[in-house]
Scaffold this motif. Structure first.
Motif, PDB file in Angstrom:
ATOM      1  N   UNK A   1       0.857  -1.179   0.000  1.00  0.00           N
ATOM      2  CA  UNK A   1       0.000   0.000   0.000  1.00  0.00           C
ATOM      3  C   UNK A   1       0.895   1.231   0.000  1.00  0.00           C
ATOM      4  N   UNK A   2       0.562   2.151  -0.873  1.00  0.00           N
ATOM      5  CA  UNK A   2       1.286   3.413  -0.862  1.00  0.00           C
ATOM      6  C   UNK A   2       0.474   4.448  -0.089  1.00  0.00           C
ATOM      7  N   UNK A  72      -4.797  -2.209   1.226  1.00  0.00           N
ATOM      8  CA  UNK A  72      -4.753  -2.242  -0.234  1.00  0.00           C
ATOM      9  C   UNK A  72      -4.029  -3.495  -0.685  1.00  0.00           C
ATOM     10  N   UNK A  73      -4.604  -4.160  -1.685  1.00  0.00           N
ATOM     11  CA  UNK A  73      -4.023  -5.362  -2.278  1.00  0.00           C
ATOM     12  C   UNK A  73      -4.084  -5.202  -3.791  1.00  0.00           C
ATOM     13  N   UNK A  74      -3.028  -4.635  -4.373  1.00  0.00           N
ATOM     14  CA  UNK A  74      -3.001  -4.401  -5.811  1.00  0.00           C
ATOM     15  C   UNK A  74      -4.030  -3.373  -6.225  1.00  0.00           C
ATOM     16  N   UNK A  79     -11.750  -0.495   3.069  1.00  0.00           N
ATOM     17  CA  UNK A  79     -11.654   0.524   4.111  1.00  0.00           C
ATOM     18  C   UNK A  79     -12.762   0.305   5.124  1.00  0.00           C
ATOM     19  N   UNK A  80     -12.419   0.516   6.369  1.00  0.00           N
ATOM     20  CA  UNK A  80     -13.371   0.500   7.477  1.00  0.00           C
ATOM     21  C   UNK A  80     -13.329   1.894   8.082  1.00  0.00           C
ATOM     22  N   UNK A  81     -14.505   2.524   8.178  1.00  0.00           N
ATOM     23  CA  UNK A  81     -14.569   3.928   8.579  1.00  0.00           C
ATOM     24  C   UNK A  81     -15.725   4.150   9.537  1.00  0.00           C
ATOM     25  N   UNK A  82     -15.420   4.697  10.700  1.00  0.00           N
ATOM     26  CA  UNK A  82     -16.487   5.061  11.627  1.00  0.00           C
ATOM     27  C   UNK A  82     -17.294   6.208  11.040  1.00  0.00           C
ATOM     28  N   UNK A  83     -18.600   6.227  11.342  1.00  0.00           N
ATOM     29  CA  UNK A  83     -19.458   7.310  10.864  1.00  0.00           C
ATOM     30  C   UNK A  83     -20.440   7.712  11.958  1.00  0.00           C
ATOM     31  N   UNK A  84     -20.660   9.011  12.021  1.00  0.00           N
ATOM     32  CA  UNK A  84     -21.708   9.585  12.863  1.00  0.00           C
ATOM     33  C   UNK A  84     -22.497  10.501  11.936  1.00  0.00           C
ATOM     34  N   UNK A  85     -23.773  10.165  11.750  1.00  0.00           N
ATOM     35  CA  UNK A  85     -24.563  10.863  10.734  1.00  0.00           C
ATOM     36  C   UNK A  85     -25.785  11.507  11.386  1.00  0.00           C
ATOM     37  N   UNK A  86     -25.875  12.828  11.225  1.00  0.00           N
ATOM     38  CA  UNK A  86     -26.974  13.610  11.784  1.00  0.00           C
ATOM     39  C   UNK A  86     -27.905  14.039  10.655  1.00  0.00           C
ATOM     40  N   UNK A 100     -27.471   8.500  13.561  1.00  0.00           N
ATOM     41  CA  UNK A 100     -27.023   7.112  13.651  1.00  0.00           C
ATOM     42  C   UNK A 100     -25.509   7.059  13.688  1.00  0.00           C
ATOM     43  N   UNK A 101     -25.019   5.992  14.273  1.00  0.00           N
ATOM     44  CA  UNK A 101     -23.594   5.773  14.475  1.00  0.00           C
ATOM     45  C   UNK A 101     -23.269   4.375  13.962  1.00  0.00           C
ATOM     46  N   UNK A 102     -22.121   4.214  13.360  1.00  0.00           N
ATOM     47  CA  UNK A 102     -21.739   2.890  12.898  1.00  0.00           C
ATOM     48  C   UNK A 102     -20.438   2.917  12.139  1.00  0.00           C
ATOM     49  N   UNK A 103     -20.296   1.906  11.278  1.00  0.00           N
ATOM     50  CA  UNK A 103     -19.054   1.751  10.532  1.00  0.00           C
ATOM     51  C   UNK A 103     -19.355   1.352   9.095  1.00  0.00           C
ATOM     52  N   UNK A 104     -18.739   2.080   8.155  1.00  0.00           N
ATOM     53  CA  UNK A 104     -18.809   1.715   6.743  1.00  0.00           C
ATOM     54  C   UNK A 104     -17.724   0.691   6.457  1.00  0.00           C
ATOM     55  N   UNK A 105     -18.110  -0.372   5.779  1.00  0.00           N
ATOM     56  CA  UNK A 105     -17.178  -1.395   5.289  1.00  0.00           C
ATOM     57  C   UNK A 105     -17.236  -1.311   3.773  1.00  0.00           C
ATOM     58  N   UNK A 106     -16.230  -0.681   3.180  1.00  0.00           N
ATOM     59  CA  UNK A 106     -16.207  -0.455   1.738  1.00  0.00           C
ATOM     60  C   UNK A 106     -15.135  -1.297   1.070  1.00  0.00           C
ATOM     61  N   UNK A 107     -15.497  -1.872  -0.073  1.00  0.00           N
ATOM     62  CA  UNK A 107     -14.540  -2.566  -0.945  1.00  0.00           C
ATOM     63  C   UNK A 107     -14.349  -1.672  -2.161  1.00  0.00           C
ATOM     64  N   UNK A 108     -13.113  -1.500  -2.566  1.00  0.00           N
ATOM     65  CA  UNK A 108     -12.738  -0.549  -3.612  1.00  0.00           C
ATOM     66  C   UNK A 108     -12.083  -1.256  -4.785  1.00  0.00           C
ATOM     67  N   UNK A 109     -12.210  -0.640  -5.959  1.00  0.00           N
ATOM     68  CA  UNK A 109     -11.493  -1.096  -7.150  1.00  0.00           C
ATOM     69  C   UNK A 109     -10.792   0.108  -7.759  1.00  0.00           C
ATOM     70  N   UNK A 110      -9.541  -0.110  -8.169  1.00  0.00           N
ATOM     71  CA  UNK A 110      -8.815   0.939  -8.879  1.00  0.00           C
ATOM     72  C   UNK A 110      -9.283   0.923 -10.331  1.00  0.00           C
ATOM     73  N   UNK A 111      -9.737   2.067 -10.834  1.00  0.00           N
ATOM     74  CA  UNK A 111     -10.248   2.164 -12.198  1.00  0.00           C
ATOM     75  C   UNK A 111      -9.530   3.310 -12.906  1.00  0.00           C
ATOM     76  N   UNK A 112      -9.871   3.533 -14.160  1.00  0.00           N
ATOM     77  CA  UNK A 112      -9.298   4.669 -14.889  1.00  0.00           C
ATOM     78  C   UNK A 112      -9.737   6.002 -14.274  1.00  0.00           C
TER      79      UNK A 112
END
Length: 137
Positions: A1-2, A72-74, A79-86, A100-112
């Motif tokens: 990961x850079x 990051x893997x290639x 990403x796991x990110x805490x969130x507090x949303x009003x 609400x309070x919680x955590x986003x679990x996002x999967x990402x792809x590198x694209x153009x």
């Protein structure tokens, strides 16, 4: 990961949160891959429609993000990110709020276009207020 990859993903998360709060539906859609899954839907159009059904008719909102953890893997990342949303009420719900309070679990792809969300899950841990504040618009 850079460090550049991590920074890019964290910046994308911040831009996405701001797009939600501005109700910038084009920017919300552009954060996802065309076939992404999120908010229990598949594809950009369905994801945005679901988000609009909750945020489109409520008053101002603020998505606060923190405690970013990025792996990051290639050309893929998580990403796991805490969130507090009003959410502030509008119309018949003026003067009410939903938070609400919680955590986003996002999967990402590198694209153009850079890193895009391929999958998003929000794990809510707490909520206070009136869920009815969330209205379509």
């Amino acid at each position: 990961m850079t460090d550049d990859d991590r920074r890019h993903i964290v910046e994308r998360l911040a831009a996405f949160a701001a797009a939600l709060d501005r109700r910038d539906w084009e920017a919300v859609a552009a954060a996802f891959t065309p076939d992404a899954t999120g908010y229990r839907r598949t594809g950009r159009v369905e994801i945005v429609a679901t988000i609009r059904a909750h945020l489109g008719g409520c008053g101002p909102s603020q998505h606060l993000l923190g405690n970013h953890r990025v792996e990051i893997d290639g050309d893929r990342a998580r990403s796991l990110t805490y969130a507090r949303v009003y959410h502030q009420g509008a119309g018949a719900y003026e003067g009410r709020f939903y938070e609400c309070f919680g955590e986003y679990d996002d999967r990402w792809e590198r694209t153009s276009e850079g890193w895009l969300i391929a999958s998003r899950v929000f794990g809510m841990t707490m909520a206070v207020g009136d869920f009815g504040v969330l209205q379509p618009g």
